[in-house]
Design a protein around this motif. Structure first.
Motif, PDB file in Angstrom:
ATOM      1  N   GLN A 149      -3.475  -4.205  -3.879  1.00  0.00           N
ATOM      2  CA  GLN A 149      -2.085  -4.253  -4.750  1.00  0.00           C
ATOM      3  C   GLN A 149      -0.795  -3.721  -4.187  1.00  0.00           C
ATOM      4  OE1 GLN A 149      -2.677  -5.822  -7.924  1.00  0.00           O
ATOM      5  NE2 GLN A 149      -4.650  -6.014  -6.829  1.00  0.00           N
ATOM      6  N   THR A 150      -1.085  -3.049  -3.047  1.00  0.00           N
ATOM      7  CA  THR A 150      -0.053  -2.565  -2.285  1.00  0.00           C
ATOM      8  C   THR A 150       1.039  -3.634  -1.734  1.00  0.00           C
ATOM      9  OG1 THR A 150      -1.559  -0.601  -1.534  1.00  0.00           O
ATOM     10  CG2 THR A 150       0.831  -1.016  -0.198  1.00  0.00           C
ATOM     11  N   ARG A 151       2.340  -3.389  -2.209  1.00  0.00           N
ATOM     12  CA  ARG A 151       3.656  -3.931  -1.674  1.00  0.00           C
ATOM     13  C   ARG A 151       4.776  -2.841  -1.560  1.00  0.00           C
ATOM     14  NH1 ARG A 151       0.699  -7.149  -4.529  1.00  0.00           N
ATOM     15  NH2 ARG A 151       0.839  -9.527  -4.344  1.00  0.00           N
ATOM     16  N   GLY A 152       5.616  -3.236  -0.686  1.00  0.00           N
ATOM     17  CA  GLY A 152       6.874  -2.638  -0.492  1.00  0.00           C
ATOM     18  C   GLY A 152       6.660  -1.413   0.679  1.00  0.00           C
ATOM     19  N   VAL A 153       7.280  -0.316   0.734  1.00  0.00           N
ATOM     20  CA  VAL A 153       7.404   0.512   1.826  1.00  0.00           C
ATOM     21  C   VAL A 153       6.746   1.728   1.295  1.00  0.00           C
ATOM     22  CG1 VAL A 153       9.108   1.866   3.137  1.00  0.00           C
ATOM     23  CG2 VAL A 153       9.945  -0.151   2.072  1.00  0.00           C
ATOM     24  N   MET A 154       5.940   2.377   2.517  1.00  0.00           N
ATOM     25  CA  MET A 154       5.464   3.941   2.379  1.00  0.00           C
ATOM     26  C   MET A 154       5.505   4.395   3.719  1.00  0.00           C
ATOM     27  SD  MET A 154       1.376   2.554   2.217  1.00  0.00           S
ATOM     28  CE  MET A 154       0.902   1.399   3.240  1.00  0.00           C
ATOM     29  N   ILE A 155       5.379   5.710   3.710  1.00  0.00           N
ATOM     30  CA  ILE A 155       5.388   6.484   4.777  1.00  0.00           C
ATOM     31  C   ILE A 155       3.855   6.950   5.126  1.00  0.00           C
ATOM     32  CG2 ILE A 155       6.060   8.646   5.797  1.00  0.00           C
ATOM     33  CD1 ILE A 155       8.185   6.619   5.311  1.00  0.00           C
ATOM     34  N   GLN A 156       3.516   6.674   6.680  1.00  0.00           N
ATOM     35  CA  GLN A 156       2.175   6.705   7.119  1.00  0.00           C
ATOM     36  C   GLN A 156       2.506   7.488   8.379  1.00  0.00           C
ATOM     37  OE1 GLN A 156      -0.826   5.064   5.801  1.00  0.00           O
ATOM     38  NE2 GLN A 156      -2.005   5.989   7.159  1.00  0.00           N
ATOM     39  N   ASP A 157       1.593   8.512   8.650  1.00  0.00           N
ATOM     40  CA  ASP A 157       1.570   9.359   9.716  1.00  0.00           C
ATOM     41  C   ASP A 157       0.701   8.725  10.915  1.00  0.00           C
ATOM     42  OD1 ASP A 157       3.169  11.433   8.961  1.00  0.00           O
ATOM     43  OD2 ASP A 157       1.828  12.694   8.617  1.00  0.00           O
ATOM     44  N   CYS A 158       0.981   8.585  12.176  1.00  0.00           N
ATOM     45  CA  CYS A 158      -0.069   8.094  13.106  1.00  0.00           C
ATOM     46  C   CYS A 158      -1.238   9.090  13.205  1.00  0.00           C
ATOM     47  CB  CYS A 158       0.825   7.949  14.377  1.00  0.00           C
ATOM     48  SG  CYS A 158      -0.077   7.450  15.980  1.00  0.00           S
ATOM     49  N   ASP A 159      -2.375   8.283  13.460  1.00  0.00           N
ATOM     50  CA  ASP A 159      -3.508   9.069  13.592  1.00  0.00           C
ATOM     51  C   ASP A 159      -3.822   9.693  15.006  1.00  0.00           C
ATOM     52  OD1 ASP A 159      -4.331   8.581  11.107  1.00  0.00           O
ATOM     53  OD2 ASP A 159      -5.418   6.737  11.527  1.00  0.00           O
ATOM     54  N   VAL A 160      -2.834   9.088  15.806  1.00  0.00           N
ATOM     55  CA  VAL A 160      -2.865   9.673  17.525  1.00  0.00           C
ATOM     56  C   VAL A 160      -2.007  10.637  17.599  1.00  0.00           C
ATOM     57  CG1 VAL A 160      -2.875   8.947  19.797  1.00  0.00           C
ATOM     58  CG2 VAL A 160      -3.999   7.503  18.137  1.00  0.00           C
ATOM     59  N   CYS A 161      -0.618  10.370  17.342  1.00  0.00           N
ATOM     60  CA  CYS A 161       0.428  11.449  17.842  1.00  0.00           C
ATOM     61  C   CYS A 161       0.841  12.151  16.571  1.00  0.00           C
ATOM     62  CB  CYS A 161       1.579  10.711  18.459  1.00  0.00           C
ATOM     63  SG  CYS A 161       2.453   9.502  17.593  1.00  0.00           S
ATOM     64  N   CYS A 162       0.619  11.832  15.200  1.00  0.00           N
ATOM     65  CA  CYS A 162       1.045  12.490  14.064  1.00  0.00           C
ATOM     66  C   CYS A 162       2.592  12.389  13.785  1.00  0.00           C
ATOM     67  CB  CYS A 162       0.579  14.162  14.047  1.00  0.00           C
ATOM     68  SG  CYS A 162      -0.866  14.252  14.231  1.00  0.00           S
ATOM     69  N   ARG A 163       3.155  11.345  14.435  1.00  0.00           N
ATOM     70  CA  ARG A 163       4.597  11.179  13.784  1.00  0.00           C
ATOM     71  C   ARG A 163       4.517  10.170  12.910  1.00  0.00           C
ATOM     72  NH1 ARG A 163       7.380  10.598  19.754  1.00  0.00           N
ATOM     73  NH2 ARG A 163       7.374  12.856  20.520  1.00  0.00           N
ATOM     74  N   PRO A 164       5.639  10.089  12.046  1.00  0.00           N
ATOM     75  CA  PRO A 164       5.706   9.322  10.602  1.00  0.00           C
ATOM     76  C   PRO A 164       6.091   7.986  10.980  1.00  0.00           C
ATOM     77  CG  PRO A 164       7.626  10.816  10.619  1.00  0.00           C
ATOM     78  CD  PRO A 164       6.828  11.244  12.023  1.00  0.00           C
ATOM     79  N   TRP A 165       5.696   7.080  10.514  1.00  0.00           N
ATOM     80  CA  TRP A 165       6.058   5.595  10.303  1.00  0.00           C
ATOM     81  C   TRP A 165       6.507   5.334   8.972  1.00  0.00           C
ATOM     82  CZ3 TRP A 165       0.337   3.325  11.181  1.00  0.00           C
ATOM     83  CH2 TRP A 165      -0.070   3.867  12.395  1.00  0.00           C
ATOM     84  N   ARG A 166       7.393   4.108   8.917  1.00  0.00           N
ATOM     85  CA  ARG A 166       7.754   3.846   7.841  1.00  0.00           C
ATOM     86  C   ARG A 166       6.960   2.264   7.800  1.00  0.00           C
ATOM     87  NH1 ARG A 166      13.262   4.225   7.878  1.00  0.00           N
ATOM     88  NH2 ARG A 166      12.956   5.990   6.452  1.00  0.00           N
ATOM     89  N   VAL A 167       6.042   1.902   6.895  1.00  0.00           N
ATOM     90  CA  VAL A 167       5.264   0.899   6.813  1.00  0.00           C
ATOM     91  C   VAL A 167       5.504  -0.158   5.843  1.00  0.00           C
ATOM     92  CG1 VAL A 167       2.921   0.024   6.502  1.00  0.00           C
ATOM     93  CG2 VAL A 167       3.435   2.328   7.669  1.00  0.00           C
ATOM     94  N   TYR A 168       6.039  -1.447   6.092  1.00  0.00           N
ATOM     95  CA  TYR A 168       6.664  -2.531   5.160  1.00  0.00           C
ATOM     96  C   TYR A 168       5.266  -3.350   4.825  1.00  0.00           C
ATOM     97  CZ  TYR A 168      11.167  -0.647   6.352  1.00  0.00           C
ATOM     98  OH  TYR A 168      12.522  -0.105   6.631  1.00  0.00           O
ATOM     99  N   VAL A 169       5.115  -3.408   3.502  1.00  0.00           N
ATOM    100  CA  VAL A 169       4.142  -4.405   3.122  1.00  0.00           C
ATOM    101  C   VAL A 169       4.511  -5.409   2.369  1.00  0.00           C
ATOM    102  CG1 VAL A 169       1.651  -4.618   2.140  1.00  0.00           C
ATOM    103  CG2 VAL A 169       2.297  -2.588   3.462  1.00  0.00           C
ATOM    104  N   GLU A 170       4.242  -6.707   2.915  1.00  0.00           N
ATOM    105  CA  GLU A 170       4.662  -7.875   1.995  1.00  0.00           C
ATOM    106  C   GLU A 170       3.443  -8.899   1.883  1.00  0.00           C
ATOM    107  OE1 GLU A 170       7.891  -9.872   4.141  1.00  0.00           O
ATOM    108  OE2 GLU A 170       9.295  -8.440   3.652  1.00  0.00           O
ATOM    109  N   ARG A 171       3.422  -9.706   0.686  1.00  0.00           N
ATOM    110  CA  ARG A 171       2.255 -10.565   0.654  1.00  0.00           C
ATOM    111  C   ARG A 171       2.740 -11.763   0.544  1.00  0.00           C
ATOM    112  NH1 ARG A 171      -2.722  -7.810   0.786  1.00  0.00           N
ATOM    113  NH2 ARG A 171      -2.440  -5.750   0.255  1.00  0.00           N
TER     114      ARG A 171
END
Length: 58
Positions: free
Chosen positions: A23-45
């Motif tokens: 059900q996820t669409r849009g923009v979210m923030i996620q931290d990298c599992d390796v370096c712990c820096r934040p990503w901006r994740v864009y999800v479209e369908r």
């Protein structure tokens, strides 16, 4: 069932498996599992509901 997508960290360039709720669409923030820096994740369908995911530095 969740969608699994391979993404590459824009900081450390490590490939990681990102699990996205169907059900996820849009923009979210996620931290990298390796370096712990934040990503901006864009999800479209697409019309069939398949995810198109891109990440950039946040």
């Amino acid at each position: 069932m969740d969608d699994e997508v391979q993404v590459q960290c824009p900081y450390c360039f490590q490939w990681q498996l990102l699990v996205v709720d169907p059900q996820t669409r849009g923009v979210m923030i996620q931290d990298c599992d390796v370096c712990c820096r934040p990503w901006r994740v864009y999800v479209e369908r697409d019309a069939d509901g398949r995810p198109r995911v891109s990440v950039e530095r946040s």
